[in-house]
Enzyme design. Structure first.
Site, PDB file in Angstrom:
ATOM      1  N   GLY A  42      15.657 -28.479 -37.449  1.00 31.22           N
ATOM      2  CA  GLY A  42      16.723 -29.473 -37.086  1.00 31.22           C
ATOM      3  C   GLY A  42      16.058 -30.778 -36.174  1.00 31.22           C
ATOM      4  CE1 TYR A  43      16.123 -36.690 -33.335  1.00 30.64           C
ATOM      5  CE2 TYR A  43      17.516 -35.822 -31.571  1.00 30.64           C
ATOM      6  CZ  TYR A  43      16.746 -36.947 -32.082  1.00 30.64           C
ATOM      7  OH  TYR A  43      16.448 -38.033 -31.128  1.00 30.64           O
ATOM      8  CG  ASN A  89      23.324 -29.425 -37.778  1.00 24.52           C
ATOM      9  OD1 ASN A  89      24.160 -30.416 -38.638  1.00 24.52           O
ATOM     10  ND2 ASN A  89      23.306 -30.090 -36.607  1.00 24.52           N
ATOM     11  CG  LEU A 114      18.003 -17.080 -35.086  1.00 24.86           C
ATOM     12  CD1 LEU A 114      18.309 -17.738 -33.472  1.00 24.86           C
ATOM     13  CD2 LEU A 114      16.634 -16.438 -35.075  1.00 24.86           C
ATOM     14  CE  LYS A 139      22.841 -31.685 -33.013  1.00 22.45           C
ATOM     15  NZ  LYS A 139      22.001 -32.728 -32.862  1.00 22.45           N
ATOM     16  CB  SER A 149      22.150 -28.546 -22.628  1.00 19.84           C
ATOM     17  OG  SER A 149      22.899 -30.115 -22.471  1.00 19.84           O
ATOM     18  CE1 TYR A 183      25.014 -26.866 -27.239  1.00 17.83           C
ATOM     19  CE2 TYR A 183      25.562 -28.423 -25.458  1.00 17.83           C
ATOM     20  CZ  TYR A 183      24.816 -27.816 -26.271  1.00 17.83           C
ATOM     21  OH  TYR A 183      23.427 -28.268 -26.215  1.00 17.83           O
ATOM     22  CE  LYS A 207      22.277 -25.023 -25.790  1.00 12.84           C
ATOM     23  NZ  LYS A 207      21.198 -24.507 -26.643  1.00 12.84           N
ATOM     24  CG  PHE A 240      18.719 -35.198 -18.415  1.00 15.83           C
ATOM     25  CD1 PHE A 240      18.167 -33.988 -18.195  1.00 15.83           C
ATOM     26  CD2 PHE A 240      19.887 -35.492 -17.579  1.00 15.83           C
ATOM     27  CE1 PHE A 240      18.335 -33.330 -16.958  1.00 15.83           C
ATOM     28  CE2 PHE A 240      20.183 -34.702 -16.431  1.00 15.83           C
ATOM     29  CZ  PHE A 240      19.441 -33.530 -16.126  1.00 15.83           C
ATOM     30  CG  ASN A 292      25.358 -36.943 -29.516  1.00 14.34           C
ATOM     31  OD1 ASN A 292      25.156 -36.218 -30.275  1.00 14.34           O
ATOM     32  ND2 ASN A 292      26.133 -36.881 -28.335  1.00 14.34           N
ATOM     33  CG  ASP A 298      32.212 -38.772 -22.063  1.00 16.27           C
ATOM     34  OD1 ASP A 298      31.698 -37.692 -22.483  1.00 16.27           O
ATOM     35  OD2 ASP A 298      32.322 -39.668 -22.790  1.00 16.27           O
TER      36      ASP A 298
END
Ligand code: NAD
Ligand code: UFG
Length: 350
Positions: free
Chosen positions: A18-19, A43, A67, A92, A132, A157, A161, A186, A207, A303
């Protein structure tokens, strides 16, 4: 940061395709660690493995598995002797988690519990977990500090976490041999400076920075700025954007910290500096060399005005501090966006 571990240290990286995982694998390999990746490619694209190997000039081992497939995971642990695990694998997307909560709880919680059970049975008790800043919710004062915070996420989500953090704290309390870092990221952005790996979401980016990159590359018409009536200097939302390579290096610092300390510690990884949406757009304009059109729209539900980190604990415990500034973040992001455009031919204005 403590002394570096020797090159034989073998790290299992879940979600390593992933990223953030791919950047962390590169940093680990460059630091001399041995790396094995587990990913189900829900992803990520398999070609990222070649990119990781090519950048680091080495070869990672790969297990393509979910997993939650515990039998397959056990075989992976039977084949190897891991010293530690970095656990990125998870879903995510905040909005998707509101629409599909069961998928999020199933994937993130059941996947993690399966991993922990197999680790325990194999005697691997050093873990770095991707948490997160979303666990801080909206009830804590900024900058968010690990000490005394009341965890109050506002979406499924975020709850996955917070719940996993609790499971990990309970696990560490049950057995003093566990060493666990709960890293609260962050806003990770940008890409490896070579421009070969980065964040390339399918469809419309959720995002800000991937969206701005799309507009800069001519793939989308304009950025929609979600609200300019917040109580911030220019009215737009303020976030703690962090270069993904700094974040990757934070994982190595955490791995080394966990080698020497038992228990479970929550640690913020951010810069401690907040930038507004408009500041991000203007910094990106400098990097790409042309104007980025935008339009202000109503606020996005959920937000908040401000989100940035108190970074003292990361500096104190890990000796880690983000080094890369906003200009470098935008330049590296833009280099990757241009390469992506050239490779996919999806963009029309680069
Ligand atoms: P990503 O989606 O790019 O990477 C996650 C990887 O995990 C993917 O390659 C995916 O295929 C894999 N995966 C998902 N579920 C799996 C499963 N059940 N079994 C095996 N593989 C599975 O996400 P990312 O941005 O690299 O984030 C990594 C971690 O960091 C996630 O846990 C995420 O929640 C957390 N995080 C990300 C951000 C962010 O802004 N990117 C912020 C805070 C926390
Ligand atoms: N924004 C826009 N337009 C967009 C996208 C975002 O104006 O098209 C604004 C948002 O309103 C916010 C800022 O840009 O003010 C950043 O938004 P992102 O969606 O990029 O990031 P968030 O801070 O909302 O959330 C991110 C991750 C979460 C993680 C959180 C932790 O998406 O998973 O950081 O801080 F939990």
């Amino acid at each position: 940061m403590g002394d570096c571990e020797n090159s034989a240290t073998h790290v299992l990286v879940t979600g390593g395709a992933g990223y953030i995982g791919s950047h962390t694998c590169v940093s680990l390999l460059e630091a001399g660690y041995r790396v094995t990746i587990v990913d189900n490619f829900s992803n990520a694209k398999p070609s990222v493995i070649d990119d990781i190997n090519s950048i680091a000039g080495t070869n990672v081992a790969l297990y393509t598995l979910d997993l939650r497939d515990k039998a397959a995971l056990e075989r992976c642990f039977d084949d190897n002797k891991f010293d530690a695990v970095i656990h990125f694998a998870g879903l995510k997307a905040v909005g998707e988690s509101v629409a599909k909560p069961l998928e999020y709880y199933d994937n993130n919680l059941i996947g993690t519990i399966a991993l922990l059970d197999v680790m325990k049975r194999s005697g691997v008790k050093r873990l770095v977990f991707s948490s997160s800043a979303t666990v801080y919710g909206v009830r804590n004062p900024v900058p968010f500090s690990e000490e005394g915070a009341e965890l109050s996420p506002i979406n499924p989500y975020g709850w996955t976490k917070a719940m996993i953090e609790q499971i990990l704290r309970d696990l560490a309390a049950s057995d003093p041999e566990w060493s666990i870092c709960l890293l609260r990221y962050f806003n990770p952005i940008s890409a490896h400076p070579g421009g070969r790996i980065g964040e390339a979401p399918d469809g419309v980016p959720n995002n800000l920075v991937p969206y701005v990159a799309d507009v800069a590359a001519g793939r989308r018409e304009k950025v929609y700025v979600f609200g300019d009536d917040y109580d911030t200097p220019d009215g737009t939302g303020v976030r703690d954007y962090l270069h993904v390579v700094d974040l990757a290096e934070g994982h190595i610092a955490a791995l080394e910290y966990a080698r020497e300390h038992t228990g479970a510690e929550a640690i913020n990884l951010g810069t401690g500096v907040g930038y507004s949406v408009l500041e991000i757009i203007h910094a990106y304009e400098k990097a790409c060399g042309h104007a980025i059109p935008y339009q202000v729209t109503p606020r996005r539900p959920g937000d908040s005005a401000f989100c940035y980190a108190d970074t003292a604990k990361a500096q104190r415990l890990l000796g880690w501090k983000a080094k890369r500034g906003l200009a470098e973040m935008c330049e590296d992001s833009w280099r990757f966006a241009k390469n992506l455009a050239a490779n996919t031919k999806l963009y029309n204005n680069t």
